[in-house]
Motif scaffolding. Sequence first.
Motif, PDB file in Angstrom:
ATOM      1  N   GLN A 203       0.895  -1.234   0.080  1.00 59.72           N
ATOM      2  CA  GLN A 203      -0.040  -0.013  -0.111  1.00 59.72           C
ATOM      3  C   GLN A 203       0.898   1.251  -0.035  1.00 59.72           C
ATOM      4  OE1 GLN A 203      -3.415   0.096  -0.571  1.00 59.72           O
ATOM      5  NE2 GLN A 203      -3.079  -2.003  -0.704  1.00 59.72           N
ATOM      6  N   ALA A 204       2.040   1.337   0.368  1.00 56.67           N
ATOM      7  CA  ALA A 204       3.005   2.254   0.478  1.00 56.67           C
ATOM      8  C   ALA A 204       3.313   2.737  -1.012  1.00 56.67           C
ATOM      9  CB  ALA A 204       4.313   1.976   1.341  1.00 56.67           C
ATOM     10  N   ALA A 205       3.408   1.803  -1.772  1.00 60.27           N
ATOM     11  CA  ALA A 205       3.646   2.100  -3.381  1.00 60.27           C
ATOM     12  C   ALA A 205       2.532   2.845  -3.780  1.00 60.27           C
ATOM     13  CB  ALA A 205       3.909   0.712  -4.010  1.00 60.27           C
ATOM     14  N   ALA A 206       1.362   2.186  -3.692  1.00 62.36           N
ATOM     15  CA  ALA A 206       0.024   3.010  -4.010  1.00 62.36           C
ATOM     16  C   ALA A 206      -0.105   4.424  -3.510  1.00 62.36           C
ATOM     17  CB  ALA A 206      -0.991   2.346  -3.479  1.00 62.36           C
ATOM     18  N   ARG A 207       0.280   4.618  -2.241  1.00 60.45           N
ATOM     19  CA  ARG A 207       0.244   6.137  -1.678  1.00 60.45           C
ATOM     20  C   ARG A 207       1.275   6.739  -2.348  1.00 60.45           C
ATOM     21  NH1 ARG A 207      -0.816   3.030   3.065  1.00 60.45           N
ATOM     22  NH2 ARG A 207       1.560   3.372   3.766  1.00 60.45           N
ATOM     23  N   LEU A 208       2.444   6.489  -2.817  1.00 59.04           N
ATOM     24  CA  LEU A 208       3.508   7.122  -3.416  1.00 59.04           C
ATOM     25  C   LEU A 208       2.939   7.483  -4.673  1.00 59.04           C
ATOM     26  CD1 LEU A 208       6.384   8.176  -3.302  1.00 59.04           C
ATOM     27  CD2 LEU A 208       7.355   5.999  -3.989  1.00 59.04           C
ATOM     28  N   LEU A 209       2.608   6.458  -5.434  1.00 55.14           N
ATOM     29  CA  LEU A 209       1.862   6.992  -6.901  1.00 55.14           C
ATOM     30  C   LEU A 209       0.788   7.773  -6.716  1.00 55.14           C
ATOM     31  CD1 LEU A 209       2.209   3.503  -8.929  1.00 55.14           C
ATOM     32  CD2 LEU A 209       3.073   5.775  -9.682  1.00 55.14           C
ATOM     33  N   SER A 210       0.021   7.742  -6.013  1.00 52.03           N
ATOM     34  CA  SER A 210      -1.202   8.558  -5.758  1.00 52.03           C
ATOM     35  C   SER A 210      -0.736   9.925  -5.334  1.00 52.03           C
ATOM     36  CB  SER A 210      -2.083   8.147  -4.900  1.00 52.03           C
ATOM     37  OG  SER A 210      -2.906   6.768  -4.995  1.00 52.03           O
ATOM     38  N   ALA A 211       0.069  10.244  -4.683  1.00 55.82           N
ATOM     39  CA  ALA A 211       0.759  11.436  -4.237  1.00 55.82           C
ATOM     40  C   ALA A 211       1.555  12.181  -5.438  1.00 55.82           C
ATOM     41  CB  ALA A 211       1.775  11.225  -3.129  1.00 55.82           C
ATOM     42  N   GLN A 212       1.924  11.235  -6.353  1.00 55.79           N
ATOM     43  CA  GLN A 212       2.946  12.011  -7.361  1.00 55.79           C
ATOM     44  C   GLN A 212       1.837  12.139  -8.594  1.00 55.79           C
ATOM     45  OE1 GLN A 212       5.654   8.715  -8.430  1.00 55.79           O
ATOM     46  NE2 GLN A 212       6.993   9.326  -6.880  1.00 55.79           N
ATOM     47  N   LEU A 213       0.928  11.219  -8.940  1.00 55.24           N
ATOM     48  CA  LEU A 213      -0.067  11.526  -9.869  1.00 55.24           C
ATOM     49  C   LEU A 213      -1.265  11.903  -9.996  1.00 55.24           C
ATOM     50  CD1 LEU A 213       0.999   7.877 -11.548  1.00 55.24           C
ATOM     51  CD2 LEU A 213       2.080   9.843 -12.059  1.00 55.24           C
ATOM     52  N   LEU A 214      -1.988  11.903  -8.684  1.00 54.55           N
ATOM     53  CA  LEU A 214      -3.355  12.188  -8.518  1.00 54.55           C
ATOM     54  C   LEU A 214      -3.455  13.875  -9.018  1.00 54.55           C
ATOM     55  CD1 LEU A 214      -6.165  11.207  -8.279  1.00 54.55           C
ATOM     56  CD2 LEU A 214      -6.062  11.372  -5.811  1.00 54.55           C
ATOM     57  N   PRO A 215      -2.619  14.430  -8.076  1.00 50.73           N
ATOM     58  CA  PRO A 215      -2.596  15.978  -8.200  1.00 50.73           C
ATOM     59  C   PRO A 215      -2.685  16.701  -9.676  1.00 50.73           C
ATOM     60  CG  PRO A 215      -1.484  15.683  -6.431  1.00 50.73           C
ATOM     61  CD  PRO A 215      -1.602  14.286  -7.258  1.00 50.73           C
ATOM     62  N   ARG A 216      -1.876  15.932 -10.479  1.00 47.01           N
ATOM     63  CA  ARG A 216      -1.602  16.153 -11.863  1.00 47.01           C
ATOM     64  C   ARG A 216      -2.809  15.918 -12.953  1.00 47.01           C
ATOM     65  NH1 ARG A 216       4.162  13.442 -12.658  1.00 47.01           N
ATOM     66  NH2 ARG A 216       3.904  14.311 -14.827  1.00 47.01           N
ATOM     67  N   VAL A 217      -3.444  14.607 -12.698  1.00 52.63           N
ATOM     68  CA  VAL A 217      -4.455  14.256 -13.542  1.00 52.63           C
ATOM     69  C   VAL A 217      -5.693  15.100 -12.898  1.00 52.63           C
ATOM     70  CG1 VAL A 217      -3.483  12.325 -14.168  1.00 52.63           C
ATOM     71  CG2 VAL A 217      -4.651  12.284 -12.365  1.00 52.63           C
TER      72      VAL A 217
ATOM     73  N   PRO B 165       5.838  -1.980 -18.489  1.00 51.15           N
ATOM     74  CA  PRO B 165       6.788  -0.702 -18.341  1.00 51.15           C
ATOM     75  C   PRO B 165       7.459  -0.199 -19.684  1.00 51.15           C
ATOM     76  CG  PRO B 165       7.700  -2.238 -16.822  1.00 51.15           C
ATOM     77  CD  PRO B 165       6.678  -2.977 -17.649  1.00 51.15           C
ATOM     78  N   ALA B 166       7.283  -1.147 -20.569  1.00 53.88           N
ATOM     79  CA  ALA B 166       7.821  -0.705 -21.912  1.00 53.88           C
ATOM     80  C   ALA B 166       7.022   0.242 -22.659  1.00 53.88           C
ATOM     81  CB  ALA B 166       8.227  -1.984 -22.563  1.00 53.88           C
ATOM     82  N   ARG B 167       5.882   0.197 -22.335  1.00 51.60           N
ATOM     83  CA  ARG B 167       4.688   0.941 -23.278  1.00 51.60           C
ATOM     84  C   ARG B 167       4.623   2.405 -22.813  1.00 51.60           C
ATOM     85  NH1 ARG B 167      -1.241  -1.352 -21.232  1.00 51.60           N
ATOM     86  NH2 ARG B 167      -0.862  -1.136 -18.922  1.00 51.60           N
ATOM     87  N   ALA B 168       4.581   2.724 -21.674  1.00 50.50           N
ATOM     88  CA  ALA B 168       4.675   4.141 -21.332  1.00 50.50           C
ATOM     89  C   ALA B 168       4.978   4.311 -19.759  1.00 50.50           C
ATOM     90  CB  ALA B 168       3.161   4.648 -21.430  1.00 50.50           C
ATOM     91  N   THR B 169       5.303   5.562 -19.311  1.00 51.84           N
ATOM     92  CA  THR B 169       5.167   5.963 -17.981  1.00 51.84           C
ATOM     93  C   THR B 169       3.632   5.925 -17.278  1.00 51.84           C
ATOM     94  OG1 THR B 169       4.757   8.304 -18.198  1.00 51.84           O
ATOM     95  CG2 THR B 169       7.175   7.576 -18.314  1.00 51.84           C
ATOM     96  N   ALA B 170       3.684   5.597 -15.997  1.00 52.70           N
ATOM     97  CA  ALA B 170       2.257   5.725 -15.564  1.00 52.70           C
ATOM     98  C   ALA B 170       1.696   6.924 -15.550  1.00 52.70           C
ATOM     99  CB  ALA B 170       2.448   5.358 -14.290  1.00 52.70           C
ATOM    100  N   ALA B 171       2.345   8.322 -15.636  1.00 48.41           N
ATOM    101  CA  ALA B 171       2.121   9.367 -15.473  1.00 48.41           C
ATOM    102  C   ALA B 171       1.271   9.741 -17.248  1.00 48.41           C
ATOM    103  CB  ALA B 171       2.996  10.369 -15.646  1.00 48.41           C
ATOM    104  N   THR B 172       2.237   9.205 -18.578  1.00 48.60           N
ATOM    105  CA  THR B 172       1.682   9.331 -19.636  1.00 48.60           C
ATOM    106  C   THR B 172       0.273   8.514 -19.945  1.00 48.60           C
ATOM    107  OG1 THR B 172       3.788   9.542 -20.547  1.00 48.60           O
ATOM    108  CG2 THR B 172       2.334   8.991 -22.105  1.00 48.60           C
ATOM    109  N   TRP B 173       0.336   7.416 -19.194  1.00 45.74           N
ATOM    110  CA  TRP B 173      -0.844   6.439 -19.582  1.00 45.74           C
ATOM    111  C   TRP B 173      -2.074   6.974 -18.801  1.00 45.74           C
ATOM    112  CZ3 TRP B 173      -4.227   3.777 -16.379  1.00 45.74           C
ATOM    113  CH2 TRP B 173      -4.835   2.728 -16.972  1.00 45.74           C
ATOM    114  N   LEU B 174      -1.765   7.729 -17.660  1.00 46.58           N
ATOM    115  CA  LEU B 174      -2.734   8.366 -16.852  1.00 46.58           C
ATOM    116  C   LEU B 174      -3.127   9.677 -17.461  1.00 46.58           C
ATOM    117  CD1 LEU B 174      -2.293   8.239 -13.137  1.00 46.58           C
ATOM    118  CD2 LEU B 174      -4.318   7.508 -14.002  1.00 46.58           C
ATOM    119  N   TYR B 175      -2.500  10.391 -18.035  1.00 46.86           N
ATOM    120  CA  TYR B 175      -2.967  11.495 -18.801  1.00 46.86           C
ATOM    121  C   TYR B 175      -3.915  11.165 -19.893  1.00 46.86           C
ATOM    122  CZ  TYR B 175      -0.250  15.220 -16.463  1.00 46.86           C
ATOM    123  OH  TYR B 175      -0.137  16.226 -15.642  1.00 46.86           O
TER     124      TYR B 175
END
Length: 195
Positions: free
Chosen positions: A26-40, A74-84
Amino acid sequence: MSDEHPTDDARAADGALLARFAAGDQAAARLLSAQLLPRVYAHALRVMGNAAEAEDIAQEAMLRLWRQAPDWDPARATAATWLYRVTANLCTDRLRRRPTVALDAVAEPPDPQPSAAQRLQDAARLDALDAALQTLPDRQRQAVVLRHLDGLANPEIAAILDIGVEAVESLTARGKRALAAALARDREALGYQDD
């Protein structure tokens, strides 16, 4: 120095975090959420112009990312690009579902300014009131103006005119009666139909 592109590093880092999330971290989920959720969320808000819709879209995009975590490549895109990309598609879908109205069907907003006829009538009423005020004795005119046009309370008027409150009440009552009588003959011309 590595030959890898910075995006390759981001893809690898995202892939590692998503793999950790898929394994129950769950720490990984929190870290990704903190990085990506505000941007999207910010992107959805700019596109939609509505905070509640932007929040729904950002949450839906994150849910879709979590569902992809076990199969993330991971070869297809970054999580940020995919989320955008997902966020943009969700915004487009919502915008398409919004009801559209033909421009001709939208009522013209009312003009907050009075019409020319209303302005002329208001000017005529003010002119008539000014003329009627000039027919009052000085003290009555001052009391009426201070009370009914300037909105002062009787005790304030009494202090200004250096008289008692009862005298103010008497002056304003007599002044109002005299004004009503002076304006009565022009009542219809001034557009007053009610009592």
